[in-house]
Design a protein around this motif. Structure first.
Motif, short mmCIF file in Angstrom:
data_model
loop_
_atom_site.label_atom_id
_atom_site.label_comp_id
_atom_site.label_asym_id
_atom_site.label_seq_id
_atom_site.Cartn_x
_atom_site.Cartn_y
_atom_site.Cartn_z
N PHE A 136 0.80 -1.22 0.00
CA PHE A 136 0.00 0.00 0.00
C PHE A 136 0.83 1.27 0.00
CE2 PHE A 136 -3.12 -3.05 1.64
CZ PHE A 136 -4.02 -2.91 0.61
N THR A 137 2.17 1.16 -0.07
CA THR A 137 2.99 2.37 -0.25
C THR A 137 3.74 2.30 -1.57
OG1 THR A 137 4.74 1.35 1.04
CG2 THR A 137 3.26 2.83 2.21
N GLN A 138 4.72 1.38 -1.65
CA GLN A 138 5.59 1.37 -2.81
C GLN A 138 4.91 0.77 -4.03
OE1 GLN A 138 9.29 -0.59 -2.02
NE2 GLN A 138 10.06 -0.25 -4.10
N TYR A 139 4.08 -0.27 -3.81
CA TYR A 139 3.46 -0.97 -4.94
C TYR A 139 1.98 -0.63 -5.06
CZ TYR A 139 7.75 -3.64 -5.15
OH TYR A 139 9.06 -3.98 -5.26
N LEU A 140 1.61 0.60 -4.74
CA LEU A 140 0.18 0.95 -4.74
C LEU A 140 -0.38 0.96 -6.16
CD1 LEU A 140 -2.21 1.77 -3.10
CD2 LEU A 140 -1.57 4.14 -3.37
N LEU A 141 0.38 1.52 -7.12
CA LEU A 141 -0.14 1.61 -8.50
C LEU A 141 -0.33 0.23 -9.12
CD1 LEU A 141 -1.01 3.47 -10.75
CD2 LEU A 141 1.33 3.49 -11.56
N PRO A 142 0.66 -0.69 -9.06
CA PRO A 142 0.40 -2.04 -9.58
C PRO A 142 -0.76 -2.72 -8.90
CG PRO A 142 2.73 -1.76 -9.13
CD PRO A 142 2.05 -0.54 -8.64
N PHE A 143 -0.93 -2.47 -7.60
CA PHE A 143 -2.04 -3.10 -6.88
C PHE A 143 -3.37 -2.62 -7.44
CE2 PHE A 143 -5.01 -3.05 -3.28
CZ PHE A 143 -5.01 -4.39 -2.99
N GLU A 144 -3.50 -1.32 -7.67
CA GLU A 144 -4.75 -0.80 -8.23
C GLU A 144 -4.98 -1.31 -9.64
OE1 GLU A 144 -6.95 0.75 -6.63
OE2 GLU A 144 -5.86 1.18 -4.79
N ILE A 145 -3.90 -1.43 -10.42
CA ILE A 145 -4.04 -1.92 -11.79
C ILE A 145 -4.52 -3.37 -11.78
CG2 ILE A 145 -2.78 -2.45 -13.91
CD1 ILE A 145 -1.11 0.01 -13.38
N THR A 146 -4.03 -4.17 -10.80
CA THR A 146 -4.50 -5.57 -10.77
C THR A 146 -5.99 -5.62 -10.43
OG1 THR A 146 -3.64 -5.67 -8.56
CG2 THR A 146 -2.43 -6.85 -10.24
N SER A 147 -6.50 -4.65 -9.65
CA SER A 147 -7.94 -4.68 -9.37
C SER A 147 -8.74 -4.43 -10.64
CB SER A 147 -8.30 -3.67 -8.28
OG SER A 147 -8.05 -2.38 -8.73
N VAL A 148 -8.23 -3.52 -11.51
CA VAL A 148 -8.90 -3.29 -12.80
C VAL A 148 -8.81 -4.56 -13.65
CG1 VAL A 148 -8.92 -1.89 -14.87
CG2 VAL A 148 -8.43 -0.85 -12.67
N LEU A 149 -7.63 -5.23 -13.60
CA LEU A 149 -7.44 -6.46 -14.38
C LEU A 149 -8.43 -7.53 -13.96
CD1 LEU A 149 -5.43 -8.08 -16.32
CD2 LEU A 149 -4.49 -8.93 -14.21
N ILE A 150 -8.64 -7.67 -12.66
CA ILE A 150 -9.59 -8.68 -12.16
C ILE A 150 -10.99 -8.35 -12.65
CG2 ILE A 150 -10.72 -9.48 -10.05
CD1 ILE A 150 -8.22 -10.77 -10.11
N LEU A 151 -11.33 -7.04 -12.63
CA LEU A 151 -12.66 -6.64 -13.09
C LEU A 151 -12.86 -7.01 -14.56
CD1 LEU A 151 -15.20 -5.14 -12.19
CD2 LEU A 151 -14.19 -3.07 -13.13
N ILE A 152 -11.83 -6.71 -15.39
CA ILE A 152 -11.92 -7.05 -16.82
C ILE A 152 -12.03 -8.56 -16.98
CG2 ILE A 152 -10.69 -6.94 -19.01
CD1 ILE A 152 -9.41 -4.36 -18.00
N ALA A 153 -11.28 -9.33 -16.17
CA ALA A 153 -11.33 -10.79 -16.29
C ALA A 153 -12.71 -11.32 -15.96
CB ALA A 153 -10.28 -11.41 -15.37
N ILE A 154 -13.35 -10.74 -14.92
CA ILE A 154 -14.71 -11.17 -14.57
C ILE A 154 -15.66 -10.93 -15.73
CG2 ILE A 154 -16.65 -10.71 -13.06
CD1 ILE A 154 -14.65 -9.99 -10.90
#
Lengths: 166, 108
Positions: A136-154
Motif C-alpha cells: 500500500f505504499t511502494q506498490y500501490l499503483l500495480p495493486f490498483e491496476i490488478t484490481s482493474v485487471l480482475i474486473l476485466i477478467a470477470i
C-alpha cells in the motif's frame, strides 16, 4: 529438521509434478497439481513467507483448482487418446529436457557457489503486516491496476461463458 | 541410531533446483499432453515454479519484494484461469472436443 522437511516436501512436489505429466486423465492431473501446490506452501513457510504460504493455499489450491475441477466435471472429459506424435515426442523431448535441466543446474551452481543455507526463522519479513505496508505504499499503483485487471477478467469470463439469448 | 549425513540447513541452490525441475516438468506437460485442460494446468505448474524462485531470492536478499511479486503472479493467474476456462468452455461448446490437435481451423 529443516533438511528433512525440505527433502520430504520437495520429493512430494516432484513426484506429483511427474504424475501430472504422466497421467492421461485430467482429473488425476488436477489432483497431482493440488499436491504440488500444498507442498510448495510448506516450502514457502520454511523460507519465511507465512503470508504467501496462506495465499498459496487459499488462492491456488483453493480457488483456482476448484475452477479447474469444476470445468473438468462440467465438460465430462475422459482420458486422452494416444497418437503417433506422442511417442515421437518422447524420443526427442526427454533428452532435450534433460539437457535444459543440466544447463540450468550448472548456471545455478555457478551463480551461487557458497550461498548460505536456509534456516527456518532467519527471515521474518514475510508477515502480512510487512507485505501490506509495502503493497500500500511502494506498490500501490500495480495493486490498483490488478484490481482493474480482475474486473476485466470477470467481465470477459461472463461474456465468454454465457448462453446466447436471441 | 547413526547420524544421517544431512546438512543442518538446506543450501539455497536446492530450492532453485527444485524450481527448475518443476518448471521443466511444466514445459514437458505443456508439450506432451493433448488435452487442453491438462495443457492449461501445466502453465499453472510453471507459474508455481517461478513463484518458488521469487520467494527464494526474497530470502537471499532479505527483502519482502519477492513475496509481493509472487502475490501479483497469483492474482494474474487467478484472472487467467477464469478467462482461460471460459474460453475452453466456449471451444468445447462449438467443437465438441478438447484435443488441441483437432482445434486447428486457423491453420488452413
Amino acid at each position: 529438521m529443516d533438511a528433512i522437511l525440505f527433502l520430504l516436501f520437495a520429493a512430494i512436489a516432484v513426484v506429483c509434478g511427474i504424475n501430472l505429466v504422466v497421467q492421461t486423465h485430467p482429473i488425476s492431473s488436477a489432483l497431482s497439481l493440488i499436491g504440488v501446490m500444498g507442498s510448495l506452501a510448506v516450502l514457502y513457510l520454511l523460507l519465511g513467507g507465512e503470508f504467501i504460504a496462506a495465499a498459496q493455499l487459499i488462492v491456488y489450491a483453493g480457488a483456482i483448482m476448484v475452477l479447474f475441477v469444476f470445468t473438468i466435471m462440467l465438460l465430462n472429459s475422459g482420458a486422452e487418446k494416444k497418437t503417433l506424435k506422442t511417442t515421437k515426442a518422447r524420443w526427442f523431448g526427454l533428452p532435450l529436457l534433460a539437457g535444459f535441466l543440466g544447463v540450468i543446474a550448472f548456471i545455478i551452481q555457478g551463480a551461487l557457489p557458497k550461498a548460505e543455507g536456509v534456516k527456518f526463522g532467519a527471515f521474518t519479513g514475510g508477515t502480512a503486516q510487512q507485505i501490506g505496508w509495502k503493497v500500500f505504499t511502494q506498490y500501490l499503483l500495480p495493486f490498483e491496476i490488478t484490481s482493474v485487471l480482475i474486473l476485466i477478467a470477470i467481465l470477459g469470463a461472463i461474456v465468454l461463458a454465457r448462453k446466447e439469448i436471441d | 541410531m547413526p547420524e544421517l549425513p544431512l546438512p543442518t540447513s538446506v543450501p539455497l541452490s536446492w530450492y532453485l533446483l527444485l524450481s527448475a525441475i518443476l518448471f521443466a516438468l511444466g514445459i514437458a506437460g505443456f508439450l506432451y499432453r493433448r488435452n487442453i485442460i491438462t495443457v492449461f494446468m501445466s502453465i499453472e505448474l510453471m507459474l508455481n515454479a517461478v513463484n518458488l524462485s521469487f520467494v527464494t531470492f526474497s530470502y537471499k536478499l532479505k527483502q519482502v519484494d519477492g513475496h509481493i511479486f509472487s502475490f501479483f503472479v497469483m492474482v494474474v493467474a487467478a484472472a487467467e484461469a477464469a478467462v482461460g476456462l471460459a474460453i475452453i468452455l466456449t471451444v468445447f461448446k462449438n467443437r465438441r472436443t478438447l484435443e488441441v490437435d483437432e482445434i486447428d481451423s486457423m491453420k488452413y
